[in-house]
Structures are given as structure tokens and as C-alpha cells.
Design an enzyme around this catalytic site. Structure first.
Site, PDB file in Angstrom:
ATOM      1  N   GLU A   1       0.851  -1.204   0.000  1.00 53.57           N
ATOM      2  CA  GLU A   1       0.000   0.000   0.000  1.00 53.57           C
ATOM      3  C   GLU A   1       0.878   1.242   0.000  1.00 53.57           C
ATOM      4  O   GLU A   1       0.654   2.197   0.744  1.00 53.57           O
ATOM      5  CB  GLU A   1      -0.912   0.013   1.230  1.00 53.57           C
TER       6      GLU A   1
ATOM      7  N   CYS B   1     -10.359  -0.029   7.723  1.00 56.95           N
ATOM      8  CA  CYS B   1      -9.956   1.372   7.917  1.00 56.95           C
ATOM      9  C   CYS B   1     -10.761   2.343   7.058  1.00 56.95           C
ATOM     10  O   CYS B   1     -11.151   3.419   7.523  1.00 56.95           O
ATOM     11  CB  CYS B   1      -8.467   1.531   7.636  1.00 56.95           C
TER      12      CYS B   1
HETATM   13 ZN   LIG Z   1      -8.115   2.427   4.465  1.00 53.89          ZN
END
Ligand SMILES: [Zn+2]
Length: 623
Positions: free
Chosen positions: A302, A385
Site C-alpha cells: 500500500e 480502515c
Molecule cells: Zn483504508
């Protein structure tokens, strides 16, 4: 009991180095027919659904378990507490603009659960409770203990600013007091593998006036680069933050960290941190940001890629676009510069909004700019998240529409609203802003000071508007000073004065910097603040993969109220070059491939993947 005065999201009201002061979400009511329905869905659908998810996944039960009121195992990831804290933040901002006894009761019940789980020494993390107490603070690299406290503090600050209730603030202060004792500034280096606590600590300082929290935030920043996180570049521990020049590593972590750095600079003016921020922003904006404002190109980790590493199928986590807004908004408050305002607008419309389905119940974690039809939104994720991050941003969005200074009021985002603001001398000013955006570049602003008052009304000229800007005051054309991407209208404003602004919304055909190899010889379409894409559902008879642009298309803007919740679609004749059955690799022909003219329709990128699955492209090959 004194009346509670609601506060802003990032409260630079008293920050010595802020150029701009924000306004409270409570003071602005979004009224347009693009954003107002989205905020209503956030209140009525998304926030209740996310409470249900926190119940179903056991994230709420973890707090009861830590309090000893239920048994069983811990549920979810070691950072599940942060889902609950983000929900509290979303619910708090929502209550600030739209009071609801039902949501207040639900919120109070959740806060009671959180408070009940706190240890007598202030420690609070439900993963490290019951059977894992002995493992506390043994793994700063992986376990997110400070990150979770960061979300607790952010939720507590939002809760007190929105409602005046300090129940959660007391819990948050005990939790950071514990951290300040364990990782004492000047004595024990401490930083978290996932930043976030830094900006929350500065916000806590702004709310309480207690300098310990600003000191602790600065200490956490300067603990980096000392090996406290194994010297990891991925976790931005490879170099002191003061000397950093490149955004690197996990995108959300890096940008949360730099947002916290900007918060410290807003308070202290620290010149080394300020210069580092300027270098890092230049690196981010100059070669590591997607056309949508999405960031973090690599699926592996990420993470940010190298400069100009911006593939079609970039990762672009929804949270990273939100982190981009957090950083840009703080830099805007610090400098007043238009580039940061434009970054907030782009990331909001094209980096965050695609993360949410038109129903308000499904979410993207990754936001690639091309897809074969397999990437679909989900109701929740085991790493959850993004969904509550979108909910808290949308609930607080009214707080991003204006700022103020001693000279007057600055419009920041052209979103229709009614605002009740105050000049520096306390004079109330009501503003009613109506706009056709994001579809039409018309803005009409009615100015209602309580009494005639001289001040500057500052209006942004977004980068997409180009030179075509017309302004009228009470029907008369005016030529206000245009500097740094803004128009400054200074005069004695009287009740009923009216400003009209027309911004250019020509369709733009955009190409990338020549060093971005992945999108070389391709173009993307944009209009106003929106990036467009081609989706298969709109191209009957032509495969999206076969469509080519020449750059000479004559685009028609079509109002399509029935399409995707109501959009302006772009239509034109483009070229179709059907796939042949020749070999995969072949000699370069030297001339464009022959093709036929076909009608194509582009839709706003935020609206893709809300119909039947199919190919989608933002960057379209040039013929
Ligand atoms: Zn996230």
C-alpha cells in the site's frame, strides 16, 4: 451551564503560525443537490450501518471483554478499536450539524463501553487486555497501540467540539498521560509503526491548552530516524523527519505523519520541519499523485512508488486520499496557497468519493484507474480502515467550506450552503452560496452582514477554471485583483449584496508528464472538479479496450438526471480500433491503426462500478 460553542475540525483559531482560521461544521449547512443528499445518506444509512458492523464484527464487544463484563476471545485485528473510534468521530460531527436523540443515546452508550475498558493506569487497547497484558508496548513496529490512541484522541476532540461533552476527552487525556509517562519526551524515544497520534496530540493541545501534548507530538516526530522502528523506510524511520526529501513507504502512514508535522509547524513555526514539508509536498505533487488525488501507487505494501511510477491500476487506498486531504488542508491553513486548496478539492471529488457506493453502504479500499470489471465495492473489510474514514470525513465536510482571517472570509470549496460566520470584530455574516457545481460553473453568493461592514471576500479560482472567470457584484461586472489563485473582493458589504461568479468548465483532455511511462500516449478527460472515465455499460457495441481518442473530439455535455444518481455525461464520436487476432508482439507499424468512428460516453470516475461489472478506464489510448 454555559452554552457550548462548537469547534472546527482542525482548530487553528489560536495557532500562531496559521494564515487561515477554520470554521466549525455546525456553522455551515450544506444545501446543494450534489453533496446534501450524500451527507444525508451518511447520517441515515452509512453511520447506522457502520455501528451495526462494529457490533457484528465484535469490535464493540472487545471493549466489554476488556472491562471484564463478557468472556471469550478478542475479535478482529489488533487495531479494531480504531474502527469504533472513527465511528464515534463520524457520529459526533453528524450530531454537530444534525442533532438526533437516538444517535446521541447510541453514541453515549459506545463511549461508556470505551471508558469501561480503560485500565486504572490509563492504558487503553482491547487487544492487549485480559490475556495479552504482558505484551503491552513490546512491538511498536507492528501493533498500532499509539495509532489506536490517536483515533481515540481524535474522536474525543471531535466529540467535545461537536457536543461540549467531555466524557470521552477525560478518557483520552488519561490514555495519552500514560503514553507520556512511558515514552517521556527527552528521555524515551517513542513512535508508532502507524502514525496518527501526532496530529491528534496537537488537536488535544488546541482543545485543552496543555502544552504537554504539543511537546509529546514533537517528541514523537523527532523519535523517528533514531531506529525506534528498526530504521524502516517503509515506516518512515530511515531518516530524521527534519531532513527528509522524498515521500516513501506506506502511503497512509506517511501522510498522517506529515499532517502531524504540519500541525506542529502551525503551532511552533519550526523552520526545519516547515522546509521538510515543502520538499515532501513538492515530491508528492510533482510525481507521486494520481490524476484523481489518489496516492500510494503500489499494491505491494500500500506504498508510494518511485517518482512518476503511476500505473493505470495504482492502489490508491481510499484512506490515502483522505490522508492527502488532511495534509493539504493543514498546509492550506499554514500558507493560504491555492495549490493546497486545489489538492483538497481534487482528492475529495475523485480520490475519496469513488470509495463510497451511490447507496452509501459499500466501499472501495483500492481505487485503480483501470479495471476489467472484477474490482467491486464491499460492505466491510477485515481491515476496515476505509469505510469509517469516509464517514467521518463526510460528517465533518461542512467545516472545510470556508476559512477566515482578520481581513475577511475566504470561500474554499464551492459547495452550496448557508453559513453563519463571524468577522474578526465579531460581526455576524450570513452567506448563502448556490452553485451548479460540480456540473455547471455558476456560483451565486448572497452576503448578509448584521450591519454594513468592510471586509475582503476571497473567492478561489480553481486550477481547472483556466482564464475564463467572470465576476459581478450586484449585477455589475467587476475586475477584482487576482493573485495566488484567488479573487479578492474588498468593499463595504451591505445586507443583500450579491456576488455572481462564472467559472470555465470546458472539457479538458489531459496527458501525463512524459516520464510517466504507464500512461504514455494516453489521455484522460476532466471537467470542472471531476475526472471522467469510460465504463463498459455506456458503450453498447464497442469494447472500452478498443476505444481511442484523437484529442480532437468535440465533447457534448449531457444532463442525465436518470443516470447514476444524476450526472453530466460527456459524449463524442471517438475511434474504435477492434482487436485483431495477430501475434501479441509485432513490428512497430509507424502509423496509427485504422479504425471507425463510434459514439462514446464518459461518466464521472466517482460513479463507476455502481452498475453491472465491466471494463473501466480513466486513461484512454490516443489513436
Ligand atoms: Zn483504508
Amino acid at each position: 451551564m454555559s452554552e457550548h460553542r462548537p469547534g472546527p475540525v482542525v482548530d487553528t483559531t489560536a495557532s500562531r503560525h496559521a494564515r487561515l482560521r477554520p470554521v466549525a461544521p455546525r456553522d455551515v449547512r450544506i444545501t446543494d443537490d450534489f453533496w446534501a443528499p450524500r451527507l444525508r445518506r451518511n447520517r441515515e444509512v452509512t453511520i447506522p450501518a457502520q455501528h451495526a458492523q462494529c457490533t457484528q464484527t465484535g469490535a464493540l464487544r472487545n471493549f466489554q471483554r476488556a472491562a471484564g463484563s463478557v468472556g471469550g476471545d478478542f475479535s478482529g485485528r489488533y487495531y479494531s478499536d480504531s474502527d469504533v473510534y472513527k465511528w464515534i468521530e463520524a457520529a459526533s460531527w453528524s450530531l454537530s450539524t444534525d442533532p438526533s436523540p437516538e444517535l446521541t443515546d447510541r453514541l453515549d452508550a459506545v463511549i461508556k463501553l470505551v471508558a469501561g475498558a480503560q485500565d486504572t493506569d490509563g492504558y487503553l487497547n482491547t487487544y492487549f487486555s485480559v490475556d495479552r497484558v504482558g505484551q503491552r508496548w513490546t512491538d511498536l513496529v507492528v501493533r498500532h497501540e499509539m495509532y489506536c490512541v490517536g483515533h481515540l484522541v481524535a474522536a474525543a476532540v471531535a466529540h467535545v467540539r461537536a457536543t461540549g461533552d467531555t466524557a470521552l476527552l477525560d478518557v483520552a487525556v488519561r490514555a495519552v498521560t500514560h503514553i507520556a509517562q512511558r515514552f517521556a519526551p527527552g528521555e524515551v524515544p517513542g513512535a508508532c509503526g502507524h502514525p496518527g497520534l501526532e496530529m491528534a496530540l496537537v488537536e488535544l493541545y488546541r482543545t485543552t491548552g496543555d502544552e504537554r501534548w504539543l511537546t509529546l507530538a514533537g517528541w514523537q516526530l523527532d523519535s523517528r530516524g533514531t531506529g525506534v522502528l528498526d530504521g524502516s523506510e517503509y515506516l518512515v524511520d530511515h531518516e530524521p523527519v527534519r531532513s527528509q526529501t522524498r515521500v516513501t513507504g506506506h502511503a497512509v502512514r506517511a501522510l498522517y505523519l506529515y499532517a502531524g508535522m504540519a500541525d506542529v509547524v502551525l503551532e511552533t513555526g519550526d523552520p526545519q520541519l516547515r522546509h521538510a514539508l515543502d520538499r515532501l509536498w513538492a515530491d508528492l505533487a510533482g510525481g507521486k499523485t494520481a490524476i484523481t488525488g489518489g496516492v500510494g501507487a503500489r499494491w505491494d505494501g500500500e506504498a508510494f512508488g518511485d517518482a512518476y511510477e503511476l500505473p493505470d491500476r495504482s492502489y490508491n487506498e481510499t484512506c490515502a486520499a483522505i490522508a492527502h486531504i488532511f495534509l493539504a488542508w493543514r498546509m492550506l491553513l499554514l500558507t493560504g496557497e491555492a495549490q493546497y486548496r486545489d489538492a483538497v478539492e481534487t482528492a475529495l471529488h475523485n480520490g475519496v468519493l469513488p470509495g463510497l457506493s451511490l447507496t452509501g453502504t459499500e466501499f472501495f479500499y483500492q481505487n485503480p484507474l483501470a479495471d476489467s470489471g472484477r474490482h467491486r465495492r464491499a460492505e466491510w473489510f477485515s481491515c476496515a480502515c476505509c469505510p469509517p474514514n469516509i464517514a467521518r470525513l463526510l460528517a465533518s465536510l461542512p467545516g472545510y467550506l470556508y476559512t477566515t482571517t482578520d481581513e475577511g472570509i475566504q470561500v474554499q470549496l464551492y459547495i452550496g450552503n448557508r453559513a453563519e460566520l463571524r468577522l474578526a470584530d465579531g460581526t455576524p455574516v450570513r452567506l448563502d452560496l448556490a452553485t451548479g457545481l460540480p456540473w455547471r460553473g455558476t456560483v451565486a453568493l448572497s452576503v448578509q452582514p448584521a450591519a454594513p461592514a468592510e471586509f475582503t471576500l476571497s473567492l478561489p479560482v480553481p486550477g481547472w477554471a483556466g482564464a475564463q472567470v467572470e465576476v459581478r457584484v450586484n449585477g455589475e461586472p467587476v475586475r477584482p485583483e487576482r493573485t495566488e489563485g484567488r479573487l479578492a473582493l474588498r468593499r463595504t458589504w451591505r445586507p443583500g449584496d450579491r456576488v455572481e461568479l462564472t467559472l470555465g468548465t470546458a472539457v479538458r483532455t489531459l496527458v501525463t508528464h512524459p516520464r510517466v511511462a504507464a500512461t504514455h500516449h494516453r489521455a484522460a478527460l476532466a471537467r470542472g472538479p471531476l475526472v471522467y472515465c469510460l465504463e463498459q455499460a455506456d458503450q453498447p457495441g464497442t469494447a472500452v479496450a478498443d476505444i481511442r481518442l484523437t484529442g480532437a473530439e468535440s465533447w457534448t455535455v449531457e444532463d442525465r438526471p436518470e443516470l447514476l444518481g444524476g450526472v453530466c455525461a460527456l459524449t463524442a464520436d471517438a475511434r474504435a480500433v477492434p482487436a485483431d487476432d495477430g501475434p501479441l508482439y509485432r513490428p512497430y507499424p509507424g502509423v496509427p491503426a485504422a479504425g471507425a468512428d463510434v459514439p462514446v460516453t464518459a461518466i464521472p470516475y466517482y460513479a463507476w462500478a455502481n452498475r453491472q461489472p465491466g471494463e473501466m478506464r480513466v486513461f484512454i489510448p490516443l489513436a
